[in-house]
Design an enzyme around this catalytic site. Structure first.
Site, PDB file in Angstrom:
ATOM      1  N   GLU A  96       0.822  -1.215   0.000  1.00 28.00           N
ATOM      2  CA  GLU A  96       0.000   0.000   0.000  1.00 28.00           C
ATOM      3  C   GLU A  96       0.855   1.263   0.000  1.00 28.00           C
ATOM      4  OE1 GLU A  96      -3.253   0.657  -0.313  1.00 28.00           O
ATOM      5  OE2 GLU A  96      -3.699  -1.454  -0.594  1.00 28.00           O
ATOM      6  N   ASP A 129      -6.500   8.415   0.110  1.00 28.00           N
ATOM      7  CA  ASP A 129      -6.026   7.308   0.934  1.00 28.00           C
ATOM      8  C   ASP A 129      -4.852   7.803   1.780  1.00 28.00           C
ATOM      9  OD1 ASP A 129      -7.903   5.676  -0.309  1.00 28.00           O
ATOM     10  OD2 ASP A 129      -6.492   5.059  -1.863  1.00 28.00           O
TER      11      ASP A 129
END
Length: 170
Positions: free
Chosen positions: A54, A71
């Site tokens: 990620e 995000d």
């Protein structure tokens, strides 16, 4: 407060706010310490692997989401559903401001991740599905000291047997 003085104060605070990239073993130690090992049945390596894919373990990473919002942090937690950054219609299911997910101690990120995993599992992250699920997970924690500064227990010393006496064949 005059604008130049305010600017200098904010500039002085900038290094304290800047995130960093954590090492693999730092991530392992922090995640273990904060209760992710075995959380909801997932081994610690799953969380370490997913966070790597990620964010490459960058605590200050922010990116525009493929869907709505942004995000945030090592787990790239989405602002539309999980945290609050002012995104219109955001749900803030973790009850946390998104800026808290950029903290180096990772407490807010881990707590929000636990909320997400309880509700949706690790399948909520495409990176876990693509790069971690069903793969060799132990390698993500291999060689990292979980003892947080304590020395590992010493191995027991084996008692040596007395050598057998050779029988003189003469």
């Amino acid at each position: 407060m005059p604008k130049p003085l305010l600017f200098l104060v904010l500039l002085a605070l900038l290094p304290a706010c800047r995130g960093r990239r954590l090492s693999r073993c730092e991530v392992v130690r922090i995640f273990k310490q904060q209760g992710l090992d075995g959380f909801e049945g997932f081994a610690l390596g799953n969380y370490v692997c997913m966070a790597f894919w990620e964010s490459r373990w960058k605590t200050d990473k922010v990116r525009d989401s493929n869907n709505i919002g942004k995000d945030y942090g090592v787990f790239q937690i989405n602002s539309f559903k999980w945290c609050d950054d002012g995104t219109a219609g955001g749900e803030n299911l973790c009850k946390v401001h998104c800026a808290e997910l950029l903290n180096d101690n990772l407490t807010a990120s881990v707590n929000c991740t636990k909320t997400i995993v309880k509700k949706e599992g690790l399948k909520s992250w495409d990176s876990w599905n693509d790069y971690c699920n069903g793969r060799r997970i132990k390698r993500w924690v291999h060689g990292c000291d979980f003892t947080q500064g304590r020395r590992p227990a010493a191995r027991p010393q084996h008692r040596h047997r007395r050598p057998l006496l050779a029988v003189n064949a003469s």
